[in-house]
Design an enzyme around this catalytic site. Structure first.
Site, PDB file in Angstrom:
ATOM      1  CE  LYS A  13      -4.114   1.782   2.419  1.00 48.02           C
ATOM      2  NZ  LYS A  13      -5.040   1.525   3.557  1.00 48.02           N
ATOM      3  CB  SER A  67      -8.174   3.467   2.537  1.00 43.76           C
ATOM      4  OG  SER A  67      -7.329   2.839   3.495  1.00 43.76           O
ATOM      5  CB  SER A  79      -8.599   0.658   5.452  1.00 43.05           C
ATOM      6  OG  SER A  79      -9.201   1.922   5.576  1.00 43.05           O
TER       7      SER A  79
END
Length: 461
Positions: free
Chosen positions: A79, A160, A184
């Protein structure tokens, strides 16, 4: 190609697969239309040499008769929130794109690298991790590849960790390193038919990771199976998971009647009820309970809670220097809420949370875990949320509602697929208070097997 990371590692050890061949297949998948916008900028190309080196080192070790590394030179996506040496950490923003590259790996990335992961690329995300939807106006939004293959419509990926989930769903990565502050990891896992494990936050280091909420942030991973979740947690937490498998008939599970089941759409409701029925058939004791402590949630979430206060503390200098125009306006609005939270409010929030956690733990005593839908709806259509702030914020709140309770609890949670193969993805969430991670993962293996067995034998939701 094997189904999950654990199967791929078995194939490597048995000589049926080469790490370099697996990496080439991953790279090819990363460049397909289904994986479009899953990665930030040119990070695939930038990280390709080190990924290839990891794969080649794994193959060379095997050829020399030495053990392969733990992760075998197989691909993992990172990420765009975690520092990886030589790359810029931009958190999905354009504001940080010109910043210097990281000189060191964050601890989470370093542990993956030491375990022999081929770090494939930096995955797309909601800007600064501040949304459960997964929309990013700066780097485009990856469409949900799993739902699109079923109904042909563009639906949200969930956030996310949007690009991370897409990278796993498309076969570009065997697992995705991400973060979970209010869901997330679990939201995109649920919406794409994957497994997302949110461990007790203190077990994994978040240093070298741009924070959303230093209180709630958790470094964890999206995988294709629960056994992969165990493996990734062992690497990221640098600890051995002590699995204690026991039959489902020896477990006592709770279903909370209020809040978690509100607003379920028909697909989620059908899948959830079928899952409960299957687990009961396997002997699990499932009780419907009330959790009076949930009545205090509005107090803890007022003014945006920890995420608003702590993100404002981090972003205030940036906003003072650059203004808000460089931000996604929807993200800026949520960060700005923290400006109204006083020091006294924040200290009060800390104390109120401690009391609330104690009350929740007392009310959950005697249960091995709680069962709930990870999110109450299937993946919403993308276009309406791009066009309407009202629709976006309503969907965002609904997606975050269930998983965020576990972050406030400082607990652990596992989302695993519970839908029939022909249906749009639905996640079943198993959750428990802090430091019950090993027991929860053990239970997750049993639940996963029970649900898979039901689908294998033709039981439809």
């Amino acid at each position: 190609m094997p189904h999950d990371l654990s199967s791929a590692l078995t194939a490597l050890h048995e000589g049926r697969l080469r790490a370099l061949d697996a990496l080439r297949a991953s790279e090819q998948a990363a460049h397909t239309d289904a994986c479009r916008h899953a990665f930030i900028g040119d990070s695939l190309a930038a990280m390709a040499p080190s990924a290839e080196a990891a794969a080649c080192a794994s193959d060379a070790a095997a050829q020399a008769g030495a053990p392969r590394p733990l992760l075998g030179g197989l691909s993992i996506s990172i990420k765009d929130l975690f520092d990886s040496a030589g790359c810029t950490t931009s958190a999905g923003s354009r504001l940080l794109q010109g910043q210097p590259t990281a000189s060191n790996d964050s601890p989470a990335v370093a542990r993956l690298r030491r375990a022999g992961a081929a770090l494939l690329g930096r995955s797309n995300m909601s800007e600064f991790a501040f949304s459960g939807v997964g929309i990013n106006p700066h780097h485009h939004t990856p469409a949900n590849p799993v739902t699109q293959a079923i109904d042909g419509l563009q639906r949200i990926p969930g956030g996310s960790t949007s690009g991370g989930a897409v990278s796993v769903a498309c076969g570009a990565a065997w697992a995705a390193l991400g973060s979970d502050t209010g869901g997330s990891i679990r939201i995109p896992a649920a919406l794409q038919g994957l497994v997302g494990f949110k461990n007790t936050a203190r077990l994994t280091p978040t240093e070298g990771c741009i924070p959303l909420s230093t209180t709630l942030d958790t470094a964890c991973a999206i995988t294709r199976s629960v056994r992969d979740a165990v493996l990734l947690h062992e690497v990221l937490a640098a600890r051995e998971v002590r699995l204690k498998p026991r039959p489902l008939r020896a477990t006592r599970l709770a279903v909370v009647q209020e809040l978690f089941l509100d607003g379920m759409d028909s697909t989620v409701s059908t899948a959830f009820e079928a899952s409960l029925r299957r687990l009961r058939e396997q002997g699990a004791q499932i009780e419907e309970i009330q959790l009076p402590a949930l009545q205090d949630l509005p107090l803890l979430q007022a003014q945006g809670g920890f995420a608003a206060a702590e993100s404002w503390a981090w972003h205030r200098p940036l906003m003072a220097q650059h203004g808000e125009t460089s931000y996604d306006p929807r993200v800026a609005a949520r960060i700005r809420r923290g400006a109204a939270i006083s020091a006294a409010d924040y200290i009060g929030l800390i104390h109120n949370r401690r009391r609330w956690i104690a009350a929740m733990e007392t009310q959950l005593q005697g249960f091995d875990a709680v069962l709930s839908p990870t999110v109450p709806v299937i993946a919403p259509l993308l276009q309406p949320l791009l066009l309407s702030d009202e629709a976006f914020f309503a969907a965002n709140a609904l997606l975050l509602r269930n998983p965020s309770v576990v972050n406030l609890l400082d607990g652990c949670a596992l989302s695993l697929p519970c839908h029939a193969p022909s249906q749009l993805p639905v996640g079943l969430m198993l959750w428990a208070p802090a430091l019950q991670d090993d027991a929860l993962l053990s239970l997750g293996l049993q639940v996963e097997q029970a649900l898979r067995s039901a689908h294998t034998h033709g039981e439809e939701h």
